[in-house]
Design a protein around this motif. Sequence first.
Motif, PDB file in Angstrom:
ATOM      1  N   ALA A   1       0.830  -1.203   0.000  1.00 26.84           N
ATOM      2  CA  ALA A   1       0.000   0.000   0.000  1.00 26.84           C
ATOM      3  C   ALA A   1       0.865   1.254   0.000  1.00 26.84           C
ATOM      4  CB  ALA A   1      -0.940  -0.015   1.206  1.00 26.84           C
ATOM      5  N   ARG A   2       1.913   1.263   0.812  1.00 29.45           N
ATOM      6  CA  ARG A   2       2.805   2.430   0.841  1.00 29.45           C
ATOM      7  C   ARG A   2       3.506   2.616  -0.498  1.00 29.45           C
ATOM      8  NH1 ARG A   2       4.409   4.651   5.639  1.00 29.45           N
ATOM      9  NH2 ARG A   2       5.315   6.194   4.221  1.00 29.45           N
ATOM     10  N   ALA A   3       3.893   1.519  -1.132  1.00 26.30           N
ATOM     11  CA  ALA A   3       4.552   1.617  -2.429  1.00 26.30           C
ATOM     12  C   ALA A   3       3.604   2.187  -3.484  1.00 26.30           C
ATOM     13  CB  ALA A   3       5.066   0.239  -2.850  1.00 26.30           C
ATOM     14  N   ILE A   4       2.345   1.762  -3.455  1.00 26.00           N
ATOM     15  CA  ILE A   4       1.347   2.284  -4.409  1.00 26.00           C
ATOM     16  C   ILE A   4       1.154   3.779  -4.210  1.00 26.00           C
ATOM     17  CG2 ILE A   4      -1.089   2.209  -5.042  1.00 26.00           C
ATOM     18  CD1 ILE A   4      -1.042  -0.781  -4.407  1.00 26.00           C
ATOM     19  N   ILE A   5       1.047   4.200  -2.950  1.00 28.40           N
ATOM     20  CA  ILE A   5       0.826   5.620  -2.656  1.00 28.40           C
ATOM     21  C   ILE A   5       2.022   6.452  -3.099  1.00 28.40           C
ATOM     22  CG2 ILE A   5       0.504   7.276  -0.783  1.00 28.40           C
ATOM     23  CD1 ILE A   5      -1.033   5.066   0.709  1.00 28.40           C
ATOM     24  N   ASN A   6       3.228   5.986  -2.806  1.00 29.52           N
ATOM     25  CA  ASN A   6       4.424   6.737  -3.191  1.00 29.52           C
ATOM     26  C   ASN A   6       4.569   6.817  -4.707  1.00 29.52           C
ATOM     27  OD1 ASN A   6       5.156   7.165  -0.513  1.00 29.52           O
ATOM     28  ND2 ASN A   6       6.344   5.251  -0.406  1.00 29.52           N
ATOM     29  N   ASP A   7       4.066   5.821  -5.412  1.00 29.32           N
ATOM     30  CA  ASP A   7       4.229   5.788  -6.860  1.00 29.32           C
ATOM     31  C   ASP A   7       3.166   6.592  -7.593  1.00 29.32           C
ATOM     32  OD1 ASP A   7       5.420   4.760  -9.333  1.00 29.32           O
ATOM     33  OD2 ASP A   7       3.572   3.576  -9.506  1.00 29.32           O
ATOM     34  N   ARG A   8       1.927   6.606  -7.073  1.00 31.08           N
ATOM     35  CA  ARG A   8       0.831   7.205  -7.833  1.00 31.08           C
ATOM     36  C   ARG A   8       0.253   8.493  -7.244  1.00 31.08           C
ATOM     37  NH1 ARG A   8      -3.118   1.971  -8.180  1.00 31.08           N
ATOM     38  NH2 ARG A   8      -1.584   0.371  -8.734  1.00 31.08           N
ATOM     39  N   TYR A   9       0.254   8.605  -5.935  1.00 27.61           N
ATOM     40  CA  TYR A   9      -0.583   9.635  -5.316  1.00 27.61           C
ATOM     41  C   TYR A   9       0.197  10.637  -4.481  1.00 27.61           C
ATOM     42  CZ  TYR A   9      -3.954   6.044  -6.593  1.00 27.61           C
ATOM     43  OH  TYR A   9      -4.683   5.119  -7.289  1.00 27.61           O
ATOM     44  N   GLN A  10       1.340  11.041  -4.989  1.00 28.43           N
ATOM     45  CA  GLN A  10       2.111  12.074  -4.309  1.00 28.43           C
ATOM     46  C   GLN A  10       1.719  13.454  -4.838  1.00 28.43           C
ATOM     47  OE1 GLN A  10       4.343  11.726  -1.676  1.00 28.43           O
ATOM     48  NE2 GLN A  10       3.370   9.697  -1.707  1.00 28.43           N
ATOM     49  N   VAL A  11       1.333  14.339  -3.944  1.00 30.39           N
ATOM     50  CA  VAL A  11       0.960  15.709  -4.326  1.00 30.39           C
ATOM     51  C   VAL A  11       2.237  16.518  -4.502  1.00 30.39           C
ATOM     52  CG1 VAL A  11      -0.294  17.781  -3.623  1.00 30.39           C
ATOM     53  CG2 VAL A  11      -1.182  15.505  -3.042  1.00 30.39           C
ATOM     54  N   PRO A  12       2.408  17.217  -5.634  1.00 27.24           N
ATOM     55  CA  PRO A  12       3.621  18.025  -5.835  1.00 27.24           C
ATOM     56  C   PRO A  12       3.826  19.021  -4.691  1.00 27.24           C
ATOM     57  CG  PRO A  12       2.356  17.860  -7.863  1.00 27.24           C
ATOM     58  CD  PRO A  12       1.510  17.253  -6.802  1.00 27.24           C
ATOM     59  N   GLN A  13       5.092  19.224  -4.332  1.00 23.50           N
ATOM     60  CA  GLN A  13       5.393  20.066  -3.174  1.00 23.50           C
ATOM     61  C   GLN A  13       4.940  21.505  -3.369  1.00 23.50           C
ATOM     62  OE1 GLN A  13       6.486  19.314  -0.151  1.00 23.50           O
ATOM     63  NE2 GLN A  13       6.386  17.150  -0.747  1.00 23.50           N
ATOM     64  N   HIS A  14       5.101  22.040  -4.579  1.00 21.78           N
ATOM     65  CA  HIS A  14       4.683  23.419  -4.794  1.00 21.78           C
ATOM     66  C   HIS A  14       3.170  23.571  -4.644  1.00 21.78           C
ATOM     67  CE1 HIS A  14       3.899  21.665  -8.789  1.00 21.78           C
ATOM     68  NE2 HIS A  14       3.039  22.657  -8.971  1.00 21.78           N
ATOM     69  N   LEU A  15       2.448  22.532  -5.080  1.00 19.05           N
ATOM     70  CA  LEU A  15       0.995  22.562  -4.938  1.00 19.05           C
ATOM     71  C   LEU A  15       0.592  22.376  -3.483  1.00 19.05           C
ATOM     72  CD1 LEU A  15      -1.710  22.743  -6.426  1.00 19.05           C
ATOM     73  CD2 LEU A  15      -1.616  20.257  -6.709  1.00 19.05           C
TER      74      LEU A  15
END
Length: 452
Positions: A407-421
């Motif tokens: 689950a953590r691997a999926i989140i890190n790969d697909r659902y990371q919000v850009p830092q500037h955003l």
Amino acid sequence: MGIDIAVRAPHQASLADDRGELIWSGHRFRTTATDLDHLWERLPAGSDPAQVTVVMEPTRNAWVPLAAWFRRKGATVVLVSAERSADLRAYYAKHTKSDRLDSVLLARLPMLHPEGLHPERGLGPGDPLRRATKLHSTLVKRRTTSLARLDALLEILGPDWHTALSGDLANTTPLRFLAAGYADPHTVKRVGRSRLVRFFHRHSRGAWGEPEADAIMTAAKATRQLWEDELDFADLAEDIAVEARLALTLTQEIKELDERIAILVTERDPAGIITSAPGVGAVTSAVILGRLGDIDRFTSLAGIRSFSGLVPSLDASGVSDRHGGPTKRGDALLREALFNSANQARRYDPTLAAKYHRLMVETGKHHNSALCHIATTLLTRIASCWKNQTPYELRDVDGRPVDRTEARAIINDRYQVPQHLRRARTTTTPNGTGRRSKESPSAPSPARQPQR
């Protein structure tokens, strides 16, 4: 039966039949077994206790013993918020307010708004887990305030003390050091390095020793050079000792309370269903169980979400339809626990992470607004797991079960919000005066120079 509850004065009760016609009104009584028995005897002969509905406002904690007594008699107890009863009174008698009128309106409420009546089956503030979680929150906030005050007092001595104490005043070792009166630089010099080393070693079980003692000696010397004889060190050290002793006492009380809460949670949830949800730990699960109460009393999951106060308000008329901020109508402690849990759960559950990512990136929601949506979803799933007595299961967005590592691997790969955003959606524009603009928003405009 409608009861207007008083805290110090006698209560007033009124009785109406199923058509809303008054049978009697203005009966005064107090919370004693004798008065309650006399009140119950005034019911019409042959009345079925199961057909008796007692409507009251949750006035402080005075309603708790009354509700328990009437439930033991077989009556149904309904609590009505003070705001709702006040609105009803304003409709019927806008310029009149009396205890008798309040009891009459409460007695007639089952005929006026039957779908809004929900039986109260719990003990409310009488429930031990509910009380314990509220007390835990209060003690933690008091300790935080005490530590902040302690940190502010140490700043008077100079910046070296914060570094010498490792910047962690929540640790019991520096608290014991300060509670012993060692915040006085002259006392530190008189005690000496060797005794400080033994003190730290004994109270930290070997975690602290010579480096910390040297740092304290250096900080004390710097303070003496900074202040010379201008500051009364002994008086300041006593104030610091008082705050440190208070923080130590609160820490011990919180520790004992944690043990009691753990026992209560184990009794309520032996299968660990609540703690199986991501982001829900021991303290949070206790808050959810204690503040939410009997989950089975809710007829729908929408009712549970509404109770949390995290759902948005709605203002619709004609073609206009506007959603506002959270209603905040529910329990504040429950809302805080769910909000904090949601912030952790989105890091472990791919479905929650996907929803958070969509709200932040595509919908343009603020971070806090997105977390409110996640919190209501998390609460709905926890309630469903509790009703079905099944543990929470992590799944991918396609419904496939996953373990925590995947689950953590999926989140890190697909659902990371850009830092500037994230920075843009996390910070808010302050309403007050900023550092760069010292002019108050309400300050008068500067006078114009007359034209020549």
